[in-house]
Scaffold this active site. Structure first.
Site, PDB file in Angstrom:
ATOM      1  N   HIS A 141       0.863  -1.192   0.000  1.00 46.86           N
ATOM      2  CA  HIS A 141       0.000   0.000   0.000  1.00 46.86           C
ATOM      3  C   HIS A 141       0.901   1.244   0.000  1.00 46.86           C
ATOM      4  O   HIS A 141       1.956   1.255   0.638  1.00 46.86           O
ATOM      5  CB  HIS A 141      -0.908  -0.016   1.231  1.00 46.86           C
ATOM      6  N   GLU A 188      -4.036   1.744  -7.347  1.00 40.54           N
ATOM      7  CA  GLU A 188      -4.372   2.782  -6.378  1.00 40.54           C
ATOM      8  C   GLU A 188      -3.517   4.029  -6.638  1.00 40.54           C
ATOM      9  O   GLU A 188      -2.422   4.160  -6.063  1.00 40.54           O
ATOM     10  CB  GLU A 188      -4.087   2.288  -4.956  1.00 40.54           C
TER      11      GLU A 188
END
Ligand code: PGA
Length: 227
Positions: free
Chosen positions: A91, A150
């Protein structure tokens, strides 16, 4: 196709909030989605004992596999032992705090070894985040990994790329790396969830901020009830 709604609570939540979610969230009634709960590690067993209907995800795992003298670390093996099915790796918030491509690879490899599906997050500079070794792992495990697009500029900002841009990037990622499951994350809310989930071939969405608000999440899951 059943889509994944992956709720990334990040460093948020309390037992009270977990309880209110468990008692209020609907079960998938038309199986168009699967709810994947990526709450902080400490809540995962609790969620499972209260309601085994949710799929469990960890937000991260150790670069070390197995068990041993690694104070503070949580291995994929430990996560597997409590029923975790997915681990988010790479992430951008973790990359910003020191996870380099090698540690992201190690985490992914540990997840795969434990039969846990890694959700590998990449941003617009995915070419530099996916090394040859990572690409080889993605190709080898193409049915057992999820690639999550993302863009950093969309995370927590309320500013998303257009649906056409998301579709294009997802198509590009699929043909470049051969992975079957590709998700999108970054400012998904009840306003755009239907459009995002409607993108041809998308496997699901990572939902951060909106997944902490019960009404928002319910509207993402059951938009018809909120029209
Ligand atoms: P956001 O976070 O939905 O709050 O933008 C998404 C994520 O970080 O996965």
């Amino acid at each position: 196709m059943t889509k994944l709604v992956i709720c990334n609570w990040k460093m948020n939540g309390s037992v009270q909030l977990v309880d209110s979610f468990i008692s209020s969230l609907p079960q998938s009634n038309d199986s168009c989605w699967n709810l994947v709960i990526a709450m902080p590690h400490v809540f995962l067993s609790y969620v499972n004992s209260k309601s085994p209907r949710f799929k469990l995800a960890a937000q991260d795992c150790s670069i070390y596999g197995g068990f041993g003298a690694r104070t503070g670390e949580i291995s994929a093996d430990i996560l597997a032992s409590i029923g975790v099915e997915y681990i988010i790796v790479g992430h951008s918030e973790r990359r910003a705090h020191g996870d380099d491509v090698e540690s992201v690879y190690a985490k992914m490899e540990n997840a795969v070894r434990c039969n846990i599906t890694p959700i590998l997050c990449v941003s617009d500079d995915y070419e530099s985040q996916i090394t040859n070794r990572t690409e080889e792992l993605l190709r080898r495990r193409r049915d057992a990994v999820i690639l999550a697009y993302e863009p950093v500029s969309a995370i927590g900002t309320g500013v998303t790329p257009s649906i056409d841009d998301i579709r294009e990037t997802i198509t590009r990622l699929r043909s470049r790396y051969g992975v079957n499951s590709i998700a999108y994350g970054g400012s998904v809310t009840s306003d755009n969830a239907q459009d995002v989930m409607g993108i041809n071939g998308i496997s699901g969405a990572l939902v951060g901020g909106a997944s902490l608000k019960l009404r928002e999440l319910s509207a993402i899951l059951n938009p018809r009830e909120f029209i």
